[in-house]
Design an enzyme around this catalytic site. Structure first.
Site, PDB file in Angstrom:
ATOM      1  N   GLU A   1      -1.348   7.429 -20.076  1.00 31.27           N
ATOM      2  CA  GLU A   1      -1.027   6.327 -19.178  1.00 31.27           C
ATOM      3  C   GLU A   1       0.470   5.997 -19.253  1.00 31.27           C
ATOM      4  O   GLU A   1       1.112   5.749 -18.232  1.00 31.27           O
ATOM      5  CB  GLU A   1      -1.896   5.106 -19.533  1.00 31.27           C
ATOM      6  CG  GLU A   1      -1.582   3.817 -18.804  1.00 31.27           C
ATOM      7  CD  GLU A   1      -1.712   3.887 -17.285  1.00 31.27           C
ATOM      8  OE1 GLU A   1      -2.153   4.927 -16.758  1.00 31.27           O
ATOM      9  OE2 GLU A   1      -1.329   2.903 -16.627  1.00 31.27           O
TER      10      GLU A   1
ATOM     11  N   LYS B   1      -0.330   2.794  -2.780  1.00 28.08           N
ATOM     12  CA  LYS B   1      -1.144   1.993  -3.694  1.00 28.08           C
ATOM     13  C   LYS B   1      -2.592   2.464  -3.677  1.00 28.08           C
ATOM     14  O   LYS B   1      -3.206   2.647  -4.714  1.00 28.08           O
ATOM     15  CB  LYS B   1      -1.039   0.513  -3.315  1.00 28.08           C
ATOM     16  CG  LYS B   1      -1.843  -0.428  -4.224  1.00 28.08           C
ATOM     17  CD  LYS B   1      -1.342  -0.364  -5.652  1.00 28.08           C
ATOM     18  CE  LYS B   1      -2.141  -1.243  -6.599  1.00 28.08           C
ATOM     19  NZ  LYS B   1      -1.872  -0.882  -8.006  1.00 28.08           N
TER      20      LYS B   1
ATOM     21  N   ASN C   1      -5.657   5.227  10.854  1.00 29.81           N
ATOM     22  CA  ASN C   1      -5.599   5.617   9.437  1.00 29.81           C
ATOM     23  C   ASN C   1      -6.597   6.742   9.223  1.00 29.81           C
ATOM     24  O   ASN C   1      -7.688   6.712   9.807  1.00 29.81           O
ATOM     25  CB  ASN C   1      -6.017   4.457   8.522  1.00 29.81           C
ATOM     26  CG  ASN C   1      -4.981   3.362   8.471  1.00 29.81           C
ATOM     27  OD1 ASN C   1      -3.931   3.459   9.099  1.00 29.81           O
ATOM     28  ND2 ASN C   1      -5.287   2.314   7.726  1.00 29.81           N
ATOM     29  N   GLY C   2      -6.260   7.687   8.338  1.00 25.46           N
ATOM     30  CA  GLY C   2      -7.197   8.779   8.052  1.00 25.46           C
ATOM     31  C   GLY C   2      -6.616  10.105   8.525  1.00 25.46           C
ATOM     32  O   GLY C   2      -5.429  10.205   8.857  1.00 25.46           O
TER      33      GLY C   2
ATOM     34  N   ARG D   1       0.823  -1.215   0.000  1.00 26.88           N
ATOM     35  CA  ARG D   1       0.000   0.000   0.000  1.00 26.88           C
ATOM     36  C   ARG D   1       0.858   1.267   0.000  1.00 26.88           C
ATOM     37  O   ARG D   1       0.368   2.332  -0.353  1.00 26.88           O
ATOM     38  CB  ARG D   1      -0.896   0.013   1.248  1.00 26.88           C
ATOM     39  CG  ARG D   1      -1.905  -1.095   1.279  1.00 26.88           C
ATOM     40  CD  ARG D   1      -2.441  -1.287   2.690  1.00 26.88           C
ATOM     41  NE  ARG D   1      -3.201  -0.156   3.148  1.00 26.88           N
ATOM     42  CZ  ARG D   1      -4.514  -0.034   3.058  1.00 26.88           C
ATOM     43  NH1 ARG D   1      -5.218  -0.989   2.479  1.00 26.88           N
ATOM     44  NH2 ARG D   1      -5.139   1.011   3.518  1.00 26.88           N
TER      45      ARG D   1
ATOM     46  N   HIS E   1       0.613  23.369 -30.450  1.00 27.68           N
ATOM     47  CA  HIS E   1       0.043  24.523 -29.732  1.00 27.68           C
ATOM     48  C   HIS E   1       0.806  24.825 -28.436  1.00 27.68           C
ATOM     49  O   HIS E   1       0.302  25.547 -27.584  1.00 27.68           O
ATOM     50  CB  HIS E   1      -1.432  24.268 -29.425  1.00 27.68           C
ATOM     51  CG  HIS E   1      -2.273  24.146 -30.662  1.00 27.68           C
ATOM     52  ND1 HIS E   1      -2.601  25.220 -31.446  1.00 27.68           N
ATOM     53  CD2 HIS E   1      -2.804  23.063 -31.261  1.00 27.68           C
ATOM     54  CE1 HIS E   1      -3.322  24.813 -32.473  1.00 27.68           C
ATOM     55  NE2 HIS E   1      -3.455  23.499 -32.386  1.00 27.68           N
TER      56      HIS E   1
ATOM     57  N   GLU F   1       5.985   8.161 -12.698  1.00 27.22           N
ATOM     58  CA  GLU F   1       5.868   7.717 -11.310  1.00 27.22           C
ATOM     59  C   GLU F   1       6.945   6.695 -10.943  1.00 27.22           C
ATOM     60  O   GLU F   1       7.302   6.560  -9.775  1.00 27.22           O
ATOM     61  CB  GLU F   1       4.471   7.189 -10.981  1.00 27.22           C
ATOM     62  CG  GLU F   1       4.089   5.891 -11.641  1.00 27.22           C
ATOM     63  CD  GLU F   1       2.689   5.409 -11.247  1.00 27.22           C
ATOM     64  OE1 GLU F   1       2.184   5.771 -10.192  1.00 27.22           O
ATOM     65  OE2 GLU F   1       2.113   4.638 -12.040  1.00 27.22           O
TER      66      GLU F   1
ATOM     67  N   TRP G   1       2.030   6.155   6.408  1.00 30.06           N
ATOM     68  CA  TRP G   1       2.357   7.001   5.261  1.00 30.06           C
ATOM     69  C   TRP G   1       2.111   8.418   5.747  1.00 30.06           C
ATOM     70  O   TRP G   1       0.960   8.810   5.980  1.00 30.06           O
ATOM     71  CB  TRP G   1       1.443   6.632   4.087  1.00 30.06           C
ATOM     72  CG  TRP G   1       1.788   7.285   2.791  1.00 30.06           C
ATOM     73  CD1 TRP G   1       2.711   6.849   1.879  1.00 30.06           C
ATOM     74  CD2 TRP G   1       1.178   8.450   2.225  1.00 30.06           C
ATOM     75  NE1 TRP G   1       2.723   7.677   0.788  1.00 30.06           N
ATOM     76  CE2 TRP G   1       1.795   8.674   0.968  1.00 30.06           C
ATOM     77  CE3 TRP G   1       0.195   9.339   2.644  1.00 30.06           C
ATOM     78  CZ2 TRP G   1       1.449   9.741   0.145  1.00 30.06           C
ATOM     79  CZ3 TRP G   1      -0.158  10.401   1.826  1.00 30.06           C
ATOM     80  CH2 TRP G   1       0.471  10.584   0.585  1.00 30.06           C
TER      81      TRP G   1
END
Ligand code: M6R
Length: 607
Positions: free
Chosen positions: A481, A602, A99-100, A27, A504, A488, A73
């Site tokens: 993509e 993740k 978490n949060g 994650r 342009h 990343e 994280w």
């Protein structure tokens, strides 16, 4: 993002918690810790770094059958040991993982200070454990201490709390996923189903507002106000795909090469070749709804949004009905007008992306019909929508999404075909498309047998200060993509533009040797894409050209990579493959952490 694992039962908790953390690693996190009640006191071990670093500092054995663990994280406060969870109250009576984000934590912190309690970390999470401790000191039970504290919070939380003097764990959820796994006289807590499957198939997905008291043999769910909630047990099915790395060098490598089988899982049983249509039973769409749908809106973030853009074009091509893709974070904050006659598709691999969840809640609140296009079974998006299509990619552990992208595109293609056949798409055209879609897994395998000069492309990309990706029509989102993947993973600035937009603005970046990746399958826009290619070449750019096998345009690239030819509406399923491989190999050559790129997570469960 942050991960929670908790255990209470009859086995040694430490190895179970550490293995749970290991399975949450994908994650994304930057520090990790555990707290275990060893029978005489609560031992806490924390470290900045990986679970392997935590393992290295753990005592050989710790007795104790109750504990909580966390991968953090960082959001509030730097990546330091002091900010690592679990956090403890000053008196050591409570340990907590969270978490949060607690939005009003600074106000709460000032309130604690006024009562003589100073937080020792910079986190928003610590205020919770200190507030609960004050409640406990004031005579509240553990459950009351949690319920009373939650009433003061604004924000999101998944919580797992260990009380030193009470043989239980308490969990709570609001906006951050939490799952209870029920074993034989043991209970597990996890923020995603993956670590639970090693122990039990019987799980309960908590809903927002749930508070759970977990004793050794059982657990009770209550609302924040204390009303009982009947647990709804889900039996996890044996998912397709192996979650472990096996012999593969990286998860990303494994997942790239799993795409043919993943695609078979996605479309198997969902297409009617005879009638030339799709059959997405889980969408629960009757003929009338499909015919009367006024507009299709698709929502997602990152890779999911690019897959949605491809779905949007196919819906318009086949269904001749307006379709629009929205970036979830923009959509929800722009006071969207919701049409109850429109259909809304929430596209997400994890099903836990906070922005997409907020957007779909907004749509539901305003009376819109939302359907999930999701990989993780039982995830929040899937449960909130109640209807939709699982893309069946199997577990995707690499932070960079690969097999979920192709399966999102495939699932949306099947949906577009089903929609198209109720409207303007002829049986012959539908049958032709389905026939090609069924061949796509084999064509992916054919490409993997000869991936072309990827290493020559990597040599160009490794040296680059920036890379421009171009494509038109269905290849424009493929170019985006490809740019996202390279950026990343390799940390090279990448721009992606519809090829016609190049002149342009982005053309100003080009100088002798600038790499430009051009995606030019053999569709009706190819000639126009080639004009852009020539304009880049004329300014000294080095062209990495993705084209169809046997197409003479292959001679135009400095490095040309051929993919098998397919129906023009299905080209993204093949043209994205070399872009994934280029990103993977470039990142490897630059010495990057391919599966866990810096700063990324993740599933992005905070806004
Ligand atoms: O789980 P989701 O599909 O909702 O995730 C959306 C994005 O966070 C995700 O696609 C992200 O952009 C990936 N890192 C792309 O590789």
């Amino acid at each position: 993002m942050c991960g929670i694992f908790g255990y209470i039962g009859h086995q040694h908790a430490l190895p179970i918690l550490v293995e749970g953390l290991r399975r949450l690693e994908y994650r994304g996190y930057d520090s990790t810790g555990v707290a275990i009640d060893d029978g005489s006191h609560v031992q806490t071990h924390k470290t900045v770094g990986k679970v392997a670093d935590l393992k290295a500092i753990l005592p050989e054995t710790v007795s104790g059958t109750r504990g909580i663990a966390h991968t953090r994280w960082a959001t509030h406060g730097g990546v330091t040991q002091g900010n690592t969870h679990p956090h403890a109250s000053t008196d050591g009576a409570i340990h907590l993982v969270h978490n949060g984000i607690i939005e009003n934590y600074q106000h709460l912190r000032r309130g604690l200070s006024a009562r003589g309690v100073d937080c020792v970390s910079e986190t928003d999470s610590e205020v919770l454990v200190q507030m609960m401790a004050l409640e406990l000191q004031g005579g509240a039970t553990p459950l009351e201490s949690v319920q009373n504290t939650l009433q003061h919070l604004r924000g999101t939380w998944g919580l797992c709390i260990l009380f030193r003097d009470h043989d239980l764990l308490i969990c709570a959820r609001n906006g951050s996923p939490l799952i209870i796994g029920q074993g034989q006289n043991e209970t597990f807590v996890s923020s995603d189903p993956h670590p639970l499957t090693a122990h039990t198939q019987r799980v309960v997905y908590l809903d927002d507002g749930d508070v759970v008291v977990i004793n050794r043999e059982s657990f009770q769910i209550k609302t924040t106000k204390g009303l009982p909630v009947e647990p709804s047990i889900t039996v996890l099915e044996d998912a397709w795909g192996e979650a472990e790395l096996g012999d593969a060098p990286h998860y990303m490598y494994k997942e790239i090469y799993e795409q043919p089988d993943a695609l078979r899982q996605c479309i198997g049983g969902r297409v009617d070749r005879e009638m030339g249509t799709g059959r997405l039973g889980g969408m629960g769409l009757d003929h009338q709804t499909l015919v009367q749908a006024a507009h299709i809106h698709l929502l997602g973030c990152g890779t999911a949004a690019f897959a949605a853009e491809i779905g949007q074009m196919l819906i318009e091509k086949m269904g001749r009905i307006p379709a629009t893709t929205h970036i979830s974070s923009e959509f929800r904050n722009n006071d969207p007008v919701i049409n109850p006659k429109s259909l809304y598709l929430a596209v997400s691999q994890s099903g836990e992306t906070a922005d997409t969840i907020s957007a779909l809640k907004e749509i539901k609140l305003k009376g819109g019909q939302v359907f999930g296009v999701v990989n993780v079974v039982g995830s929040t998006v899937a449960r909130l929508c109640g209807r939709g299509v699982y893309i069946h990619s199997g577990p995707e552990q690499s932070v960079a999404s690969t097999k979920a992208f192709t399966n999102m595109v495939a699932a949306l293609t099947v949906f577009a075909t089903q929609l198209g056949r109720t409207r303007h798409l002829s049986k012959a055209d539908g049958r032709n498309l389905i026939r090609h879609l069924q061949q796509a897994p084999h064509l992916m395998e054919t490409y993997f047998e000869d991936i072309g000069p990827i290493h020559e492309a990597v040599d160009l990309l490794c040296e680059a200060d920036s890379v421009l990706f171009l494509g038109r029509g269905l290849s424009a989102p493929v170019a985006k993509e490809g740019a996202l993947k390279l950026m990343e993973l390799a940390y090279i600035p990448c721009l992606a533009y519809p090829a016609g937009e190049m002149k342009h603005g982005p053309i100003a970046l080009l100088e002798e040797g600038s790499p430009v990746v051009v995606v030019a399958p053999n569709d009706h826009l190819k000639e126009k894409t080639m004009s852009a290619l020539h304009e880049c070449k004329a300014r000294g750019a080095k062209i990495i050209l993705i084209h169809e096998k046997g197409d003479p345009i292959g001679a135009e690239g400095d490095v040309s990579i051929a993919v098998p030819a397919i129906h023009p509406w299905l080209t993204p399923l093949l043209t994205v493959l070399p872009l994934q491989l280029m990103a993977y190999e470039t990142a490897l050559k630059l010495g990057r952490d391919v599966d866990r790129p810096r700063n990324l997570a993740k599933s992005v469960t905070v806004e």
